[in-house]
Design a protein around this motif. Structure first.
Motif, PDB file in Angstrom:
ATOM      1  N   SER A  38       0.843  -1.188   0.000  1.00  0.00           N
ATOM      2  CA  SER A  38       0.000   0.000   0.000  1.00  0.00           C
ATOM      3  C   SER A  38       0.879   1.240   0.000  1.00  0.00           C
ATOM      4  CB  SER A  38      -0.936   0.021   1.212  1.00  0.00           C
ATOM      5  OG  SER A  38      -0.204   0.092   2.411  1.00  0.00           O
ATOM      6  N   VAL A  39       0.362   2.313  -0.571  1.00  0.00           N
ATOM      7  CA  VAL A  39       1.074   3.586  -0.610  1.00  0.00           C
ATOM      8  C   VAL A  39       0.142   4.678  -0.119  1.00  0.00           C
ATOM      9  CG1 VAL A  39       2.621   2.916  -2.478  1.00  0.00           C
ATOM     10  CG2 VAL A  39       0.409   3.980  -3.010  1.00  0.00           C
ATOM     11  N   ALA A  40       0.728   5.739   0.408  1.00  0.00           N
ATOM     12  CA  ALA A  40      -0.057   6.870   0.899  1.00  0.00           C
ATOM     13  C   ALA A  40       0.750   8.142   0.722  1.00  0.00           C
ATOM     14  CB  ALA A  40      -0.423   6.675   2.370  1.00  0.00           C
ATOM     15  N   ALA A  41       0.040   9.222   0.445  1.00  0.00           N
ATOM     16  CA  ALA A  41       0.673  10.524   0.308  1.00  0.00           C
ATOM     17  C   ALA A  41      -0.292  11.587   0.801  1.00  0.00           C
ATOM     18  CB  ALA A  41       1.068  10.802  -1.136  1.00  0.00           C
ATOM     19  N   GLY A  42       0.260  12.657   1.352  1.00  0.00           N
ATOM     20  CA  GLY A  42      -0.627  13.697   1.841  1.00  0.00           C
ATOM     21  C   GLY A  42       0.086  14.976   2.202  1.00  0.00           C
ATOM     22  N   LEU A  43      -0.697  16.045   2.265  1.00  0.00           N
ATOM     23  CA  LEU A  43      -0.266  17.326   2.821  1.00  0.00           C
ATOM     24  C   LEU A  43      -0.954  17.486   4.166  1.00  0.00           C
ATOM     25  CD1 LEU A  43      -0.403  19.690  -0.291  1.00  0.00           C
ATOM     26  CD2 LEU A  43       1.646  19.086   1.029  1.00  0.00           C
ATOM     27  N   GLU A  44      -0.167  17.672   5.243  1.00  0.00           N
ATOM     28  CA  GLU A  44      -0.714  17.753   6.582  1.00  0.00           C
ATOM     29  C   GLU A  44      -0.240  19.034   7.267  1.00  0.00           C
ATOM     30  OE1 GLU A  44      -0.838  12.883   7.173  1.00  0.00           O
ATOM     31  OE2 GLU A  44       0.197  14.120   8.646  1.00  0.00           O
ATOM     32  N   ASN A  45      -0.828  19.318   8.399  1.00  0.00           N
ATOM     33  CA  ASN A  45      -0.520  20.545   9.147  1.00  0.00           C
ATOM     34  C   ASN A  45      -0.689  21.788   8.275  1.00  0.00           C
ATOM     35  OD1 ASN A  45       0.319  22.054  11.422  1.00  0.00           O
ATOM     36  ND2 ASN A  45       2.437  22.074  10.713  1.00  0.00           N
ATOM     37  N   LEU A  46      -1.714  21.780   7.454  1.00  0.00           N
ATOM     38  CA  LEU A  46      -1.977  22.929   6.595  1.00  0.00           C
ATOM     39  C   LEU A  46      -2.530  24.107   7.385  1.00  0.00           C
ATOM     40  CD1 LEU A  46      -3.535  21.043   3.549  1.00  0.00           C
ATOM     41  CD2 LEU A  46      -1.221  21.961   3.773  1.00  0.00           C
ATOM     42  N   ASP A  47      -2.946  23.855   8.626  1.00  0.00           N
ATOM     43  CA  ASP A  47      -3.384  24.949   9.484  1.00  0.00           C
ATOM     44  C   ASP A  47      -2.214  25.590  10.216  1.00  0.00           C
ATOM     45  OD1 ASP A  47      -3.200  22.431  10.654  1.00  0.00           O
ATOM     46  OD2 ASP A  47      -4.461  22.954  12.345  1.00  0.00           O
ATOM     47  N   GLY A  48      -0.982  25.112  10.000  1.00  0.00           N
ATOM     48  CA  GLY A  48       0.189  25.730  10.581  1.00  0.00           C
ATOM     49  C   GLY A  48       0.333  25.523  12.070  1.00  0.00           C
TER      50      GLY A  48
END
Length: 472
Positions: free
Chosen positions: A227-237
Motif C-alpha cells: 500500500s502507498v499513501a501521500a498527503g499534505l498535513e498541518n496545513l493549518d500551521g
C-alpha cells in the motif's frame, strides 16, 4: 433495529399474500442502506445515507503524594545539561518542601463520533465528525494548578473521504504517517523513546505537532500486501500562528508537511518507510525526516529493526534513534531482548545514548504468569557532562482470577549514577524501590475499570482509579 425488522416482516407478509407481490419482492435486496453498504453497529439510515454513531467516556482519579518536578532518566539536553524536566520515565516522588500535603487529579474524557456513508461511482463516500471534551482538575500540595489537558468541547475530527481501494481524504484528522514496527518486545520496553516506551521517533515525542490537523490525503492498496499513501498535513500551521513572536515564527516555518508512506504486510513480514518534508507552504523545507521499520515472524521467533532520522536546517540539528529487538516463545517461556542507540547533533554538540532491555516470561499455571525484566540507558554529552545512567529492574505477577478479573503485582527498583527523585526529608537518592498492585475488572459490554496502588521507598505513594465505556 426493531423498526427495520417490523418493516421487513410486513413487506414479506404482504408479498406472500399474492403471487404478483412475490414477484415484485424479488427485486428487493435490502430495505436498509446500512445493510447494503455492509455497515453495522449503532446506525440510522435514510434513503441514501447510513449514519454510524460511536462514542465513549473515560474517568481517571489519582491521589497521593507523588507529584515531584525532578524525575529520572533524561534522554535529552537543554542548554548543555541534562533536562530532568523532560524525562523518559515517571518515577514519582514526594515534595520535600511540603511533606504531608496531598496531590490529586480528576479527569473525564468524552468523545462522540458520527460517520455518514453513501455509495458513489468511486466507492463509499463519507463525512466524519468527531467531538471531544476533556474536563480535568489537578492539585499539587493541596493547591489547584492549571492543567493543559482541560478542554471545552471541540471538533477533534471533521473530514470527508471517498473511495474503496484508493481513498481520498480532506479536512481535519490524524496523520497517515506509519510509525509502527518499532516497539521493543521485552515487557518493560526501553528508556529511549518518550514515556510510553513503544518505539523510535525523531525527538522522544509520540505526538509531533507538525503532523495531522488540516490535511489532504490519498491512500491506495496496490494488492499483494503493498500500500502507498501521500498527503499534505498541518496545513493549518501547527494549530494556528498564536503565542510569542518566537512561537509564531516556529509555527509559520513548520506549516505544511508533505508525507509519503510505503507499507507492506505479507505472510510473516510487515514493513514500512515513512518520509516527511516539513514547512512546504512557504516554499522552503525547514526540516525533514525518515522513519522505517520491519518485523519478521518465523515459527516461535520474532525479530524487528527500526530507525528514525530527523534533520532541522534552521537549528542545525540532526537526530537518529534506532533499535533492534527479538522474541522467542516456547511452551512455557517467552524471552525478549532489545537494544537501542540515539545520536543528537545540535550545531556540533553531540549527544550519544544507548540502552538495552531484556525480560523472561513464564506461565506458572493456567491463568497465572510471571515476568522478570530489566532495562538500562546511558546518555553522554560528548564528555562535557558526565554520563547519566538509569537502570530499572522489575518482577511482575499476573493472575486471571476469573474471566473478568485480573490481578497484577509488581516489585522493582530504579538505580541512577547521579540523582533520583528527592526524598521527603531532603537530599537525593541513589536508588528508589517500589511496589505496585492492580485489580482490573472487565465484565463485558465494553466496560473496563481498574484500581492501582503504588508505594515508593522515597515516601511517595499513589492510588489510581480508572473506568471507561465505549459504544459503536
Amino acid at each position: 433495529m426493531k423498526l427495520k425488522s417490523l418493516i421487513l416482516g410486513s413487506v414479506a407478509a404482504a408479498g406472500l399474500s399474492t403471487a404478483g407481490f412475490a414477484a415484485d419482492l424479488g427485486v428487493l435486496t435490502s430495505l436498509d442502506v446500512c445493510d447494503a453498504l455492509g455497515l453495522s453497529g449503532l446506525t440510522i439510515s435514510s434513503d441514501t445515507n447510513c449514519l454510524q454513531i460511536s462514542g465513549g467516556v473515560s474517568y481517571e482519579l489519582r491521589f497521593g503524594d507523588y507529584r515531584l518536578s525532578e524525575l529520572v532518566g533524561p534522554t535529552v539536553l537543554a542548554n548543555g545539561v541534562f533536562d530532568n524536566a523532560n524525562p523518559n520515565i515517571d518515577v514519582i516522588g514526594p515534595d520535600a518542601g511540603a511533606a504531608g500535603r496531598n496531590d490529586w487529579q480528576s479527569k473525564v474524557e468524552a468523545w462522540l463520533k458520527f460517520v455518514g456513508t453513501a455509495d458513489s461511482d468511486f466507492g463509499p463516500a463519507k463525512a466524519v465528525v468527531k467531538l471531544k471534551a476533556v474536563d480535568a482538575y489537578r492539585a499539587q500540595n493541596a493547591v489547584y494548578a492549571a492543567w493543559g489537558d482541560n478542554k471545552a468541547p471541540f471538533i477533534d475530527e471533521a473530514y470527508v473521504s471517498v473511495g474503496d481501494t484508493t481513498v481520498i481524504m480532506a479536512g481535519k484528522k490524524g496523520s497517515i504517517a506509519n510509525f509502527g514496527d518499532s516497539a521493543p518486545f521485552n515487557y518493560l520496553g526501553l528508556f529511549g523513546y518518550s514515556k510510553v516506551d513503544n518505539g523510535v521517533l525523531f525527538d522522544n515525542d509520540d505526538t509531533p505537532d507538525y503532523l495531522g490537523g488540516h490535511v489532504i490525503q490519498v491512500v491506495s492498496d496496490l494488492g499483494n500486501g503493498v500500500s502507498v499513501a501521500a498527503g499534505l498535513e498541518n496545513l493549518d500551521g501547527t494549530q494556528g500562528a498564536t503565542g510569542t513572536p518566537a512561537e509564531i515564527a516556529l509555527k509559520t516555518r513548520n506549516a505544511g508537511t508533505l508525507v509519503g508512506v510505503l507499507s507492506y504486510a505479507g505472510e510473516g513480514i510487515t514493513a514500512h518507510v515513512t518520509g516527511l518534508a516539513i514547512g512546504v507552504l512557504d516554499g522552503t523545507v525547514s526540516s525533514w525526516g525518515l522513519h522505517a521499520g520491519a518485523t519478521g515472524t518465523f515459527d516461535q521467533f520474532k525479530v524487528r529493526a527500526a530507525g528514525a532520522y530527523f534533520n532541522d536546517s534552521v537549528t542545525s540539528t540532526n537526530k537518529f534513534h534506532g533499535l533492534v529487538t527479538g522474541e522467542a516463545t516456547f511452551d512455557l517461556f517467552k524471552i525478549g531482548l532489545s537494544g537501542e542507540y540515539q545520536r543528537k547533533d545540535v550545531a556540533g554538540v553531540i549527544t550519544d545514548g544507548y540502552g538495552i532491555g531484556g525480560s523472561v516470561g513464564a506461565t506458572v499455571t493456567e491463568g497465572v504468569s510471571i515476568n522478570l525484566g530489566a532495562r538500562y540507558f546511558n546518555l553522554a554529552n560528548g564528555g562535557v557532562v558526565a554520563n547519566e545512567g538509569t537502570t530499572q529492574v522489575s518482577a511482575q505477577l499476573v493472575a486471571a482470577v476469573t474471566e473478568t478479573i485480573k490481578i497484577t503485582g509488581e516489585l522493582g527498583a530504579y538505580f541512577n549514577n547521579t540523582t533520583l527523585p528527592l526524598a521527603a526529608t531532603g537530599g537525593t537518592n541513589s536508588s528508589v524501590y517500589y511496589g505496585a498492585a492492580e485489580l482490573a475488572w472487565a465484565p463485558g459490554g465494553g466496560f473496563t475499570s481498574s484500581v492501582k496502588g503504588e508505594v515508593y521507598s522515597n515516601n511517595a505513594y499513589r492510588v489510581q482509579f480508572k473506568a471507561a465505556k465505549s459504544f459503536e
